[in-house]
Design an enzyme around this catalytic site. Structure first.
Site, PDB file in Angstrom:
ATOM      1  CG  ASP A 174      -1.829  -1.157   1.327  1.00  0.00           C
ATOM      2  OD1 ASP A 174      -2.366  -1.556   0.277  1.00  0.00           O
ATOM      3  OD2 ASP A 174      -2.017  -1.685   2.443  1.00  0.00           O
ATOM      4  CG  ASP A 196      -3.865  -4.182  -1.575  1.00  0.00           C
ATOM      5  OD1 ASP A 196      -4.540  -4.981  -2.252  1.00  0.00           O
ATOM      6  OD2 ASP A 196      -4.210  -3.782  -0.456  1.00  0.00           O
ATOM      7  CG  ASP A 200      -5.998  -0.560   2.194  1.00  0.00           C
ATOM      8  OD1 ASP A 200      -6.730  -0.046   1.316  1.00  0.00           O
ATOM      9  OD2 ASP A 200      -5.509  -1.698   2.094  1.00  0.00           O
ATOM     10  NE  ARG A 247     -11.218  -2.783  -1.837  1.00  0.00           N
ATOM     11  CZ  ARG A 247     -10.346  -3.658  -1.338  1.00  0.00           C
ATOM     12  NH1 ARG A 247      -9.154  -3.232  -0.934  1.00  0.00           N
ATOM     13  NH2 ARG A 247     -10.643  -4.933  -1.252  1.00  0.00           N
TER      14      ARG A 247
END
Length: 692
Positions: A174, A196, A200, A247
């Site tokens: 991330d 990824d 997050d 997302r």
């Protein structure tokens, strides 16, 4: 402005565009009102420190939910107050980011993570900021674990941990991952092409603000949740999502998710196609405002258990699910913010999102002992005991484009001179050093109709100013500014005579006496495409005709406005004369007192100025929570130049005193609901005035 008996004299004006990231104004302490110049105490001390100041960006603090006091943390300010270090290697970045003590860490190079996918475990009380556009983190990112708090990650490009598999299940690499952190501000970054998530926010991470970032070229872009608890509070505003599949964000079990002024763009003909945009999942309560969705599939969707309250969004070329429903929350009950128009969002974010060359610069470079740039202090004294004997000479000594604050400390005395701080000298504070604002006086007596000494014509109204502040982020504190032009002796010329002129953005006028008659305080902007916000506090403003005027966005807070008789002893006048552009904020008088030794019912609160007959302006004055003396007319607003004030924006709210009155067609009063959108923070937007 004009002689009260005459017709309006039209002068050139320039307009301001107020478009910014909202940031709540810290409430100032209440002050007791009294009579005369002792209202705040004749011995009121200066409030600004002349000792040190960091670059402007170093004092920035988070807005939104990251600014809300919670979990033992008061707002989010990162490593401010700690040492400033500049890093160019992975070893140094990791050393300072993981240290126990606070640091401002300036990343001044491209740093390659080794091994690829490495996420530095950031400790609390850190600011990690790119130096201009030079700070790149390649092949990895940052991890904020349980309980880590008060972290700012700003102005960086974090990129390229992608390992060649689009829906990669094996590489959890991330850009920024947060597990149980709180009070985090992620701002003005360029996040792209990671294995990824770009961001997050997991496992009850809360009090997060994500603002002014570019998120692009990614699959699983910004995920929120990984928890059964419904505790997380996040603000997501002014972010540009471009070529991101999913997302954007996906928000699961968030107690309060406030999304506004974001731009979600799916460009046709590319290999990345959106599967959905903003997603409210689980028991999330989401408020979604004034965002722009371009070409997105399923731009807004919600679970049956979740809530989405939509208002003011634009959907262009979108398809699929666009859902709303349920009840959410009122963001303004947690913090103040200002919305940009949804139609303006694409252009605003294309020019303003991502790293800025002005952030992270002007700090010194080097080792652990490196500190933020210190302010320069220049002293002025009439008796020769300072570096300069005039204020203007000190201003002249300030270098052009100075990157950090210069304090011009003016010792007590009367300085008969004209002072101009030009636009290319920002961050200047002119500050009286006496125990009272009456101890230090800058005075002159020019008027609009006076001939200039060089024979080039008359001064005009702006040119008559005793003090002109034309540079951004500048301040005047703890002194008196006067225009003592004698109207009685010069009725043959235009007698507008400005004491203090501002024509810049983020100007603080604190603990002043501003003396004049007609056109005392002129509040303008530098150009049509420039901001022009002014915060006036703890001050006295005196005058009689249109003596607070202009097109800037102005708050006059906790101050005294003193009405004066005319040159011939008569009582008549206007407090304000706004020339506000449409859809912008004008003049707000808040928690103040309007009084003076004048006849009862002789003064208007304001009139509507349309410079040169300009029909595009929409003048605004709001007077709220203030005390009005009997001098104020029962019909307090007046027409000007053939324009009806009723077609513009004039209102009151919960004023008291003998000059106040109840609502009528001639005396508009805000409703409680309307008043919530006309508060100090609504005027100032993303700016919190400070002494530094």
């Amino acid at each position: 402005m004009t002689e009260i008996r005459g017709k309006a004299r039209h002068r050139r004006r320039r307009t301001a565009v107020v478009a910014g990231v909202p940031l709540a104004l810290a409430a100032a302490g209440a002050m007791a009102y009294g009579n005369g110049l002792g209202l705040f105490g004749e011995d009121a001390q200066q409030t600004a420190s002349a000792a040190t100041a960091a670059p402007a960006w170093a004092d920035d603090v988070a807005d939104g939910f990251a600014s809300v006091n919670a979990k033992g943390q008061n707002g989010t300010y990162g490593g401010r107050g700690g040492k400033t270090v500049t890093v160019k290697t992975l070893a140094d970045l990791e050393k300072y980011a993981t240290a126990a003590e606070p640091y401002v860490i300036v990343v001044a190079a491209t740093i390659n993570m080794n091994p690829v996918g490495k996420e530095i475990k950031v400790a609390s009380d850190k600011t990690i900021v790119g130096q201009g556009t030079a700070g790149h983190i390649v092949g990895g990112g940052f991890f904020l674990g349980q309980g880590v708090h008060n972290v700012i990650i700003r102005n960086l490009t974090i990129r390229d941990s992608y390992q060649g598999t689009w829906n990669d299940k094996d590489h959890d690499f991330d850009a920024i991952q947060m597990d149980g952190a709180h009070h985090v501000w992620i701002d003005h970054n360029d996040l792209r092409h990671m294995a990824d998530g770009l961001i997050d926010s997991r496992k009850d991470t809360t009090n997060v603000t994500v603002s002014w970032n570019k998120l692009s070229n990614n699959n699983k872009t910004f995920g929120i949740g990984w928890t059964e608890n419904v505790t997380a509070d996040l603000t997501i505003h002014h972010n540009w999502f471009r070529e991101t599949e999913q997302r954007n964000p996906s928000t699961d079990n968030a107690a309060h998710a406030h999304l506004y002024n974001n731009y979600l763009e799916d460009v046709s003909g590319t290999s990345i196609n959106s599967s959905y945009g903003n997603y409210s999942r689980g028991r999330t309560k989401m408020v979604l405002e004034n965002s722009y969705f371009q070409g997105m599939k399923n731009p807004v969707q919600k679970d049956s258990t979740a809530a989405v309250v939509q208002r003011g969004n634009v959907f262009s070329g979108t398809s699929g699910r666009n859902e709303s429903g349920g009840t959410a929350f009122d963001p303004k009950s947690y913090y103040s913010y200002t919305l940009d128009k949804a139609a303006d969002v694409p252009a605003l974010l294309k020019s303003g999102a991502g790293p800025r060359s002005s952030i992270g610069t002007a700090s010194t470079t080097g080792t652990e002992d490196t500190k933020a740039a210190a302010a320069t202090t220049l002293t002025v004294a009439k008796d020769g005991s300072g570096q300069y004997t005039s204020v203007q000479k000190a201003v002249d000594a300030v270098p052009a484009n100075n990157p950090s604050r210069v304090v011009i400390a003016v010792k007590p005395g009367t300085y008969r001179e004209v002072v101009k701080v030009p636009a290319n000298k920002p961050h200047v504070t002119i500050q009286g050093t006496g125990g009272s604002r009456k101890d230090t006086v800058i005075v002159y007596g020019n008027a609009a109709g006076m001939q200039k000494p060089d024979g080039s014509g008359t001064y005009g109204t702006p040119g008559s100013a005793t003090v002109s502040i034309q540079s951004d982020d500048s301040q005047v504190r703890n002194l008196t500014v006067t225009n003592d032009f004698d109207e009685a002796k010069h009725q043959d010329i235009a007698n507008q005579a400005v004491a203090l002129l501002t024509s810049a953005d983020r100007i603080v006028l604190d603990s002043l006496i501003i003396n004049g008659d007609q056109d005392t305080l002129e509040l303008e902007t530098a150009a049509k495409d420039k901001l022009g916000r002014v915060y006036v506090t703890n001050s006295y403003i005196t005058g009689n005709v249109d003596f607070i005027f202009g097109r800037a966005t102005v708050v006059i807070d906790k101050s005294v406005i003193t009405l004066k008789k005319r040159w011939n002893g008569t009582s008549a006048g206007y407090v304000t004369a706004p020339s506000t552009p449409a859809d912008r904020k004008g003049i707000l008088i808040n928690r103040s007192t309007i009084n003076g030794d004048v006849s009862a019912a002789s003064f208007h609160l304001g009139r509507n100025w349309h410079p040169g007959g300009d029909t595009t302006v929409d003048p605004q004055t709001t007077v709220r929570n203030s005390t009005l003396s009997a001098a104020i007319k029962s019909t307090p607003w007046s027409d000007m130049g053939g324009f009806s004030w009723k077609d513009d924006r004039f209102a009151e709210y919960k004023n008291t005193g003998p000059g106040s009155g109840s609502a009528s067609s001639n005396r508009p009063q805000l409703t409680d609901a309307q008043a919530t959108g006309q508060e100090v923070a609504d005027w100032l937007g993303n700016w919190t005035p400070t002494a530094s």
